[in-house]
Design an enzyme around this catalytic site. Sequence first.
Site, mmCIF file in Angstrom:
data_model
loop_
_atom_site.group_PDB
_atom_site.id
_atom_site.type_symbol
_atom_site.label_atom_id
_atom_site.label_comp_id
_atom_site.label_asym_id
_atom_site.label_seq_id
_atom_site.Cartn_x
_atom_site.Cartn_y
_atom_site.Cartn_z
ATOM 1 N N ASN A 7 -14.748 37.957 -14.574
ATOM 2 C CA ASN A 7 -16.159 38.285 -14.776
ATOM 3 C C ASN A 7 -16.239 39.797 -14.969
ATOM 4 O OD1 ASN A 7 -18.883 38.682 -14.623
ATOM 5 N ND2 ASN A 7 -19.145 37.754 -12.598
ATOM 6 N N ARG A 89 -16.448 34.462 -17.561
ATOM 7 C CA ARG A 89 -17.879 34.257 -17.352
ATOM 8 C C ARG A 89 -18.625 35.176 -18.308
ATOM 9 N NH1 ARG A 89 -21.588 35.597 -12.154
ATOM 10 N NH2 ARG A 89 -23.483 34.940 -13.165
ATOM 11 N N HIS A 178 -28.115 32.199 -14.556
ATOM 12 C CA HIS A 178 -27.618 31.421 -13.401
ATOM 13 C C HIS A 178 -27.394 29.955 -13.762
ATOM 14 C CE1 HIS A 178 -29.575 34.585 -10.610
ATOM 15 N NE2 HIS A 178 -28.266 34.711 -10.481
ATOM 16 N N HIS A 206 -31.933 29.286 -6.404
ATOM 17 C CA HIS A 206 -30.744 30.141 -6.254
ATOM 18 C C HIS A 206 -31.271 31.500 -5.807
ATOM 19 C CE1 HIS A 206 -26.749 31.868 -7.646
ATOM 20 N NE2 HIS A 206 -27.505 32.932 -7.515
ATOM 21 N N GLY A 208 -30.241 34.805 -4.391
ATOM 22 C CA GLY A 208 -29.276 35.855 -4.039
ATOM 23 C C GLY A 208 -29.903 37.202 -4.329
ATOM 24 N N ASN A 209 -29.089 38.180 -4.732
ATOM 25 C CA ASN A 209 -29.649 39.445 -5.191
ATOM 26 C C ASN A 209 -30.496 39.211 -6.425
ATOM 27 O OD1 ASN A 209 -29.143 41.836 -3.732
ATOM 28 N ND2 ASN A 209 -26.949 41.505 -4.102
ATOM 29 N N ARG A 239 -35.366 43.883 -8.608
ATOM 30 C CA ARG A 239 -36.168 43.594 -9.802
ATOM 31 C C ARG A 239 -37.554 43.089 -9.398
ATOM 32 N NH1 ARG A 239 -31.606 40.051 -11.775
ATOM 33 N NH2 ARG A 239 -30.089 41.468 -12.704
ATOM 34 N N MET A 282 -31.750 41.378 2.027
ATOM 35 C CA MET A 282 -32.659 40.537 2.803
ATOM 36 C C MET A 282 -32.287 40.455 4.286
ATOM 37 S SD MET A 282 -35.398 38.942 2.799
ATOM 38 C CE MET A 282 -36.133 38.082 1.433
ATOM 39 N N GLU A 332 -28.879 30.073 1.404
ATOM 40 C CA GLU A 332 -27.940 29.452 2.337
ATOM 41 C C GLU A 332 -28.087 30.031 3.741
ATOM 42 O OE1 GLU A 332 -23.993 30.086 0.687
ATOM 43 O OE2 GLU A 332 -24.830 29.724 -1.291
ATOM 44 N N GLU A 383 -19.844 28.868 -8.528
ATOM 45 C CA GLU A 383 -19.810 28.896 -9.991
ATOM 46 C C GLU A 383 -18.385 28.761 -10.525
ATOM 47 O OE1 GLU A 383 -23.261 31.904 -11.276
ATOM 48 O OE2 GLU A 383 -22.154 32.446 -9.489
HETATM 49 P P1 ADP Z 1 -25.415 37.970 -5.509
HETATM 50 O O1 ADP Z 1 -26.603 37.608 -6.335
HETATM 51 O O2 ADP Z 1 -25.083 39.428 -5.564
HETATM 52 O O3 ADP Z 1 -24.229 37.050 -5.674
HETATM 53 P P2 ADP Z 1 -25.641 36.791 -2.840
HETATM 54 O O4 ADP Z 1 -25.758 35.369 -3.247
HETATM 55 O O5 ADP Z 1 -24.416 37.222 -2.125
HETATM 56 O O6 ADP Z 1 -25.955 37.785 -4.030
HETATM 57 O O7 ADP Z 1 -26.924 37.112 -1.912
HETATM 58 C C1 ADP Z 1 -27.154 38.390 -1.425
HETATM 59 C C2 ADP Z 1 -28.440 38.388 -0.617
HETATM 60 O O8 ADP Z 1 -28.354 37.381 0.397
HETATM 61 C C3 ADP Z 1 -28.683 39.711 0.103
HETATM 62 O O9 ADP Z 1 -30.052 40.042 0.065
HETATM 63 C C4 ADP Z 1 -28.258 39.375 1.529
HETATM 64 O O10 ADP Z 1 -28.866 40.184 2.489
HETATM 65 C C5 ADP Z 1 -28.751 37.953 1.619
HETATM 66 N N1 ADP Z 1 -28.142 37.236 2.756
HETATM 67 C C6 ADP Z 1 -26.851 36.927 2.950
HETATM 68 N N2 ADP Z 1 -26.692 36.293 4.159
HETATM 69 C C7 ADP Z 1 -27.925 36.219 4.715
HETATM 70 C C8 ADP Z 1 -28.444 35.694 5.929
HETATM 71 N N3 ADP Z 1 -27.629 35.125 6.828
HETATM 72 N N4 ADP Z 1 -29.771 35.810 6.161
HETATM 73 C C9 ADP Z 1 -30.590 36.391 5.247
HETATM 74 N N5 ADP Z 1 -30.180 36.900 4.090
HETATM 75 C C10 ADP Z 1 -28.863 36.818 3.811
#
Ligand code: ADP
Length: 403
Positions: A7, A89, A178, A206, A208-209, A239, A282, A332, A383
């Site tokens: 990637n 990717r 995604h 989904h 995440g960031n 964003r 988060m 998750e 993924e």
């Molecule tokens: P990316 O899009 O970079 O792959 P991830 O799927 O790793 O991102 O998600 C990152 C986000 O998930 C961050 O905001 C992180 O703080 C949040 N995060 C990870 N674990 C937890 C948790 N146990 N509780 C709350 N937020 C979480």
Amino acid sequence: MKILVVNCGSSSIKFQVYDADGAQTLVKGIVAKIGEDGAYLAKETYGAKFKQETVVLNHRAGFDLMMKTLLNEEEVLRNISEISAVGHRVVHGGDVFTKSVLITEETIRKLEELTPIAPLHNPAILVGIKEAKRILPNIPHVAVFDTTFHQTMPSKAYLYALPYTYYETHKIRKYGFHGTSCRYISQKAAEIMGKSLEELKMVVCHLGNGVTVAAIKGGNSIDTSMGFTPLEGLIMGTRSGDIDPGVIFFLQQHVGLTIDRINDLLNRESGLLGISGVSNDMKEIEKRATSGDKRCKLAIEMFAYRIKKYIGAYAAVMGGINTLVFSAGIGEGSPSIRAMICDGLEFLGIQLEERENRDSRRYERIISTPDSKVQVLVIPVNEEEIIVMDTLAVAGLRSKWAT
Ligand code: ADP
């Protein structure tokens, strides 16, 4: 049989060697901050982590470092010839690519033509493909796109109400991202529930960031929150997601910001970071909100509220839902955000099982009550599995795992 998954971004190369017979990742890592101060290599082999700062002048040096690292991992790779194929990717396939493809000269030419609509991502990926082919010239390379899963959206969902000619001439439309994650999650959800994809009206969150919420009916994406770029839709780490485009004109005409500055503002300084004023993370925001930080609390409320709105909208377009899935870091890991999103959605048939939801460990399971009309699941992102499966299929390879 070993598959290398790559990637490649503008300043990083993420890599993973996957054992397609044992269905497991042997090593994964990143060469980061390429061409910048503080470049480093980080990797994890069978759970053992390693990180080292180093000088990496360009992507060519980055790929050489990656290969040297992999060959140093005796238990992973004894010889370069053990790699059977490479899965790349690719963020943007436009409407040109509707499935994963073998990378040929023709593929590269088509990817180059897509650069205007993916100026941030595709040039880096083209460099990555070139370098990976230099290192591994005699094996198949396969492109797996983040956009192809959403190519099933109908035109009423993917068109913007601009003059039609902008779609015809400049291909301005919603593409969605995604897609690999959404595809994996929808298949996995069907498997966990023991149902066929055809009978599922599913909303995938989904979180995440980057954040995507997608409507998946009968296994096909029929709408998704990200758009022409990943900026549309939900509130993300940095964003803004949806805003009135009129704000952009105001920022330019009355606040005096340039278009480049506004681009940065919306992509890198907004979202959770912009509202909280302290972090895009988060986990950190939840911690601060618990100890009374009002802006962090507000950021969480806004984040959950907008997701709830999208779930409602997608339930409407699908004529109801029977499956809701949470995935990625926040989806998750945060029971409280899952609960906030689902709170008040009982009218749709969503009933969380409190004890199951409270568990913040990241493993696949059903977190709704047995009599909930909508089955709510947590499914960890994976993924790579889709990239490896597609790479095997497109390259015509058969492993013990995926035949
Ligand atoms: P990316 O899009 O970079 O792959 P991830 O799927 O790793 O991102 O998600 C990152 C986000 O998930 C961050 O905001 C992180 O703080 C949040 N995060 C990870 N674990 C937890 C948790 N146990 N509780 C709350 N937020 C979480």
